[in-house]
Design an enzyme around this catalytic site. Structure first.
Site, PDB file in Angstrom:
ATOM      1  N   ARG A  63       1.643  -1.462  -2.924  1.00 29.47           N
ATOM      2  CA  ARG A  63       2.575  -0.805  -1.994  1.00 29.47           C
ATOM      3  C   ARG A  63       3.151  -1.776  -0.982  1.00 29.47           C
ATOM      4  O   ARG A  63       4.216  -1.518  -0.416  1.00 29.47           O
ATOM      5  CB  ARG A  63       1.912   0.405  -1.332  1.00 29.47           C
ATOM      6  CG  ARG A  63       1.742   1.583  -2.291  1.00 29.47           C
ATOM      7  CD  ARG A  63       1.068   2.742  -1.609  1.00 29.47           C
ATOM      8  NE  ARG A  63      -0.188   2.357  -1.020  1.00 29.47           N
ATOM      9  CZ  ARG A  63      -1.327   2.177  -1.701  1.00 29.47           C
ATOM     10  NH1 ARG A  63      -1.343   2.380  -3.007  1.00 29.47           N
ATOM     11  NH2 ARG A  63      -2.440   1.802  -1.100  1.00 29.47           N
ATOM     12  N   GLU A 100     -16.678  -2.743  -0.729  1.00 34.23           N
ATOM     13  CA  GLU A 100     -17.886  -1.984  -0.392  1.00 34.23           C
ATOM     14  C   GLU A 100     -18.933  -2.177  -1.509  1.00 34.23           C
ATOM     15  O   GLU A 100     -20.098  -2.431  -1.248  1.00 34.23           O
ATOM     16  CB  GLU A 100     -17.521  -0.510  -0.229  1.00 34.23           C
ATOM     17  CG  GLU A 100     -18.617   0.306   0.401  1.00 34.23           C
ATOM     18  CD  GLU A 100     -18.189   1.754   0.586  1.00 34.23           C
ATOM     19  OE1 GLU A 100     -17.013   2.073   0.330  1.00 34.23           O
ATOM     20  OE2 GLU A 100     -19.052   2.555   0.991  1.00 34.23           O
TER      21      GLU A 100
HETATM   22  P1  AMP Z   1      -8.429  -3.254   3.017  1.00 28.84           P
HETATM   23  O1  AMP Z   1      -9.657  -2.411   3.070  1.00 28.84           O
HETATM   24  O2  AMP Z   1      -7.808  -3.478   4.385  1.00 28.84           O
HETATM   25  O3  AMP Z   1      -8.657  -4.539   2.290  1.00 28.84           O
HETATM   26  O4  AMP Z   1      -7.357  -2.410   2.186  1.00 28.84           O
HETATM   27  C1  AMP Z   1      -7.285  -2.537   0.808  1.00 28.84           C
HETATM   28  C2  AMP Z   1      -5.975  -2.036   0.246  1.00 28.84           C
HETATM   29  O5  AMP Z   1      -6.103  -0.647   0.031  1.00 28.84           O
HETATM   30  C3  AMP Z   1      -4.738  -2.272   1.083  1.00 28.84           C
HETATM   31  O6  AMP Z   1      -3.744  -2.814   0.225  1.00 28.84           O
HETATM   32  C4  AMP Z   1      -4.328  -0.899   1.566  1.00 28.84           C
HETATM   33  O7  AMP Z   1      -2.940  -0.725   1.404  1.00 28.84           O
HETATM   34  C5  AMP Z   1      -5.074   0.064   0.677  1.00 28.84           C
HETATM   35  N1  AMP Z   1      -5.698   1.176   1.406  1.00 28.84           N
HETATM   36  C6  AMP Z   1      -6.929   1.175   1.944  1.00 28.84           C
HETATM   37  N2  AMP Z   1      -7.211   2.354   2.500  1.00 28.84           N
HETATM   38  C7  AMP Z   1      -6.122   3.135   2.314  1.00 28.84           C
HETATM   39  C8  AMP Z   1      -5.796   4.480   2.676  1.00 28.84           C
HETATM   40  N3  AMP Z   1      -6.663   5.275   3.348  1.00 28.84           N
HETATM   41  N4  AMP Z   1      -4.588   4.963   2.328  1.00 28.84           N
HETATM   42  C9  AMP Z   1      -3.719   4.183   1.649  1.00 28.84           C
HETATM   43  N5  AMP Z   1      -3.956   2.909   1.275  1.00 28.84           N
HETATM   44  C10 AMP Z   1      -5.157   2.389   1.608  1.00 28.84           C
END
Ligand code: AMP
Length: 176
Positions: A63, A100
């Protein structure tokens, strides 16, 4: 919060238990489908970075590619895709980071960024921050500086911002 940020916040669709139980997914497609909100989102992401000499927007699959391409255009910068392992066709730099449960690996073409670049890292959502930190490490491998981060949504409760440190400003349009 500005009225623009409020409009954007109201448009985001919170989808419970997607893609798995316990996750509240931030669905940005209601912003993308609306030409006014779409423009406002790109403007809001770009605002602090006009005149900062950004040469590349490095955006994270999948995205991050949507607004990231428009953000690069708006800033007069090039666009660089960071993709999951095995998707990019040419030689790549590689970073593995902890999830995780288990690990994930992202890649960037080795010639996409060079030492003279001033890089802005973009994704739609910052959650734990792990992906953005790995993207930062890819840019550092290429020898360039990360000038800042731009996220549409920050999940404040996960405190992903802490992982990013204080070397580059973290710009967030909406806190959720
Ligand atoms: P991160 O945990 O910051 O490494 O996020 C991992 C990826 O998952 C990123 O590219 C975010 O865009 C996506 N992501 C994580 N949590 C969400 C959520 N609650 N809604 C939409 N996208 C998410």
């Amino acid at each position: 919060m500005t009225s623009t940020a409020l409009d954007l916040q109201h448009a985001i669709r919170n989808v419970a238990n997607f893609p798995k139980a316990g996750i509240q997914f931030k669905d940005i497609t209601p912003i993308l489908v609306d030409p006014v909100l779409l423009n406002q989102a790109v403007d809001a992401l770009a605002a602090p970075y006009f005149g900062q000499g950004i040469t590349k927007v490095v955006a994270i699959e999948a995205r991050g590619f949507i607004l990231g391409g428009m953000l690069a255009c708006r800033l007069g910068a090039g666009f660089v895709p960071v993709r999951k392992k095995g998707k990019l066709p040419y030689r790549t730099l590689v970073e593995t980071y902890a999830l995780e449960y288990g690990t994930d690996t992202i890649e960037m073409h080795e010639d996409a960024v060079s030492a003279s670049d001033r890089v802005l890292i973009h994704d739609d959502v910052i959650a734990t921050g792990g992906t953005a930190v790995a993207a930062h490490r890819l840019v550092k491998q290429a020898g360039a500086d990360v000038v800042g981060y731009a996220f549409l949504i920050e999940l404040d409760f996960l405190q992903g911002r802490r992982l990013l440190g204080e070397q580059a400003p973290v710009h967030v349009v909406i806190h959720g």
